[in-house]
Scaffold this motif. Sequence first.
Motif, PDB file in Angstrom:
ATOM      1  N   SER A  17       0.828  -1.214   0.000  1.00  0.00           N
ATOM      2  CA  SER A  17       0.000   0.000   0.000  1.00  0.00           C
ATOM      3  C   SER A  17       0.857   1.257   0.000  1.00  0.00           C
ATOM      4  N   THR A  18       1.964   1.213   0.733  1.00  0.00           N
ATOM      5  CA  THR A  18       2.885   2.357   0.744  1.00  0.00           C
ATOM      6  C   THR A  18       3.470   2.580  -0.644  1.00  0.00           C
ATOM      7  N   PHE A  19       3.814   1.501  -1.334  1.00  0.00           N
ATOM      8  CA  PHE A  19       4.327   1.612  -2.692  1.00  0.00           C
ATOM      9  C   PHE A  19       3.268   2.170  -3.631  1.00  0.00           C
ATOM     10  N   CYS A  20       2.026   1.693  -3.503  1.00  0.00           N
ATOM     11  CA  CYS A  20       0.944   2.223  -4.341  1.00  0.00           C
ATOM     12  C   CYS A  20       0.810   3.729  -4.166  1.00  0.00           C
ATOM     13  N   THR A  21       0.870   4.182  -2.907  1.00  0.00           N
ATOM     14  CA  THR A  21       0.772   5.611  -2.628  1.00  0.00           C
ATOM     15  C   THR A  21       1.917   6.377  -3.279  1.00  0.00           C
ATOM     16  N   ALA A  22       3.144   5.865  -3.121  1.00  0.00           N
ATOM     17  CA  ALA A  22       4.315   6.533  -3.711  1.00  0.00           C
ATOM     18  C   ALA A  22       4.228   6.549  -5.230  1.00  0.00           C
ATOM     19  N   LEU A  23       3.743   5.462  -5.803  1.00  0.00           N
ATOM     20  CA  LEU A  23       3.640   5.363  -7.262  1.00  0.00           C
ATOM     21  C   LEU A  23       2.618   6.360  -7.796  1.00  0.00           C
ATOM     22  N   ILE A  24       1.481   6.464  -7.124  1.00  0.00           N
ATOM     23  CA  ILE A  24       0.439   7.404  -7.549  1.00  0.00           C
ATOM     24  C   ILE A  24       0.922   8.843  -7.392  1.00  0.00           C
ATOM     25  N   THR A  25       1.581   9.138  -6.270  1.00  0.00           N
ATOM     26  CA  THR A  25       2.089  10.486  -6.033  1.00  0.00           C
ATOM     27  C   THR A  25       3.077  10.890  -7.121  1.00  0.00           C
ATOM     28  N   GLU A  44      -8.625  -1.049   5.245  1.00  0.00           N
ATOM     29  CA  GLU A  44      -9.400  -0.047   5.986  1.00  0.00           C
ATOM     30  C   GLU A  44      -8.954   1.382   5.728  1.00  0.00           C
ATOM     31  N   ARG A  45      -7.648   1.608   5.583  1.00  0.00           N
ATOM     32  CA  ARG A  45      -7.163   2.986   5.459  1.00  0.00           C
ATOM     33  C   ARG A  45      -6.382   3.160   4.166  1.00  0.00           C
ATOM     34  N   PHE A  46      -6.584   4.336   3.534  1.00  0.00           N
ATOM     35  CA  PHE A  46      -5.918   4.633   2.275  1.00  0.00           C
ATOM     36  C   PHE A  46      -5.410   6.072   2.289  1.00  0.00           C
ATOM     37  N   GLU A  47      -4.217   6.269   1.734  1.00  0.00           N
ATOM     38  CA  GLU A  47      -3.716   7.633   1.552  1.00  0.00           C
ATOM     39  C   GLU A  47      -4.490   8.331   0.437  1.00  0.00           C
ATOM     40  N   SER A 173      11.662  -4.272  -1.468  1.00  0.00           N
ATOM     41  CA  SER A 173      11.077  -3.073  -0.858  1.00  0.00           C
ATOM     42  C   SER A 173      11.776  -2.694   0.451  1.00  0.00           C
ATOM     43  N   LYS A 174      11.432  -1.503   0.931  1.00  0.00           N
ATOM     44  CA  LYS A 174      11.932  -0.961   2.204  1.00  0.00           C
ATOM     45  C   LYS A 174      13.455  -0.831   2.214  1.00  0.00           C
ATOM     46  N   MET A 175      14.011  -0.471   1.075  1.00  0.00           N
ATOM     47  CA  MET A 175      15.455  -0.284   1.010  1.00  0.00           C
ATOM     48  C   MET A 175      15.919   0.882   1.880  1.00  0.00           C
ATOM     49  N   ASP A 176      15.009   1.812   2.178  1.00  0.00           N
ATOM     50  CA  ASP A 176      15.357   2.932   3.042  1.00  0.00           C
ATOM     51  C   ASP A 176      15.630   2.491   4.472  1.00  0.00           C
ATOM     52  N   LEU A 177      15.159   1.301   4.852  1.00  0.00           N
ATOM     53  CA  LEU A 177      15.350   0.824   6.222  1.00  0.00           C
ATOM     54  C   LEU A 177      16.600  -0.033   6.384  1.00  0.00           C
TER      55      LEU A 177
END
Length: 280
Positions: A17-25, A44-47, A173-177
Amino acid sequence: MGRYAAMVSGPAGSGKSTFCTALITHAQSIGRNVHLFNLDPAAERFEYEPSIDIKELITLEDVMEEMRLGPNGGLIYCFEYLLDNLDWLEDQLGQFDDDYIIIDCPGQIELYTHFPIMSRLISVLQQQFNFRICACYLLESQFMDDKTKYFAGVLSAMSAMINLEVPHLNLMSKMDLVAKGETGDAIQTGRRREMERYFDPDPLLLVDEVNSKTNPRFHALNQAVVQLIEDFSMVSFMPLDVTDEDSVGSVLSHIDNALQYGEDEEPKEPKDMDMGDFEE
């Protein structure tokens, strides 16, 4: 133009979901007309508010309560119900003719690895609704700290590729971590070089590390698993850092290439030129 969809899948907690948000942004920042399709009946929750939401048709909570099913059985029921109500799906998709759809999928990997549910849905989207589809399979980068988990992730990605049979992009994913808490360019550069061998894995070079951490009774099994990965030689990963716009942009360009995005556009007429510009 055609109709395009990127199906984002992978294990629970891998950052779909985080990737979807980043991709759309990112897509919106470069003028793309993109829409979110929530395919998770338990989300339940969406950006971003989904333009299409399976929960408007059916929810996992209602299915579990009314049908007395567990989460996995209830999820299968939800997708079977969706496939039995394609008129609803057609109505939802009908308003997005020349748009880019980002499909956020559930985290139960059995939907992609061995159940035929998602492959049936993909066939419907391709054959009945004329979508070009690319699957993005996310695997959490911290799996690299446990080689046995890493091999399990590679096998799940391979199984999804074989089961879905569409252009496929595997993302670490999560390469920033991964380098979080480390300081100094030299340390981060060294860590980056260490990670790169996992992007295009050579399992035969990693099996000794796996054997050193597992019971000798499993060494023959470990060897068989890595040999299977080596024989198919299908899986490679792209690094994904959703906090880095260049990383997200690079992934989007690979998805575009897999979908042949924009190749259906009509050639544009050249602008009129002043021939005097060519005169000396």
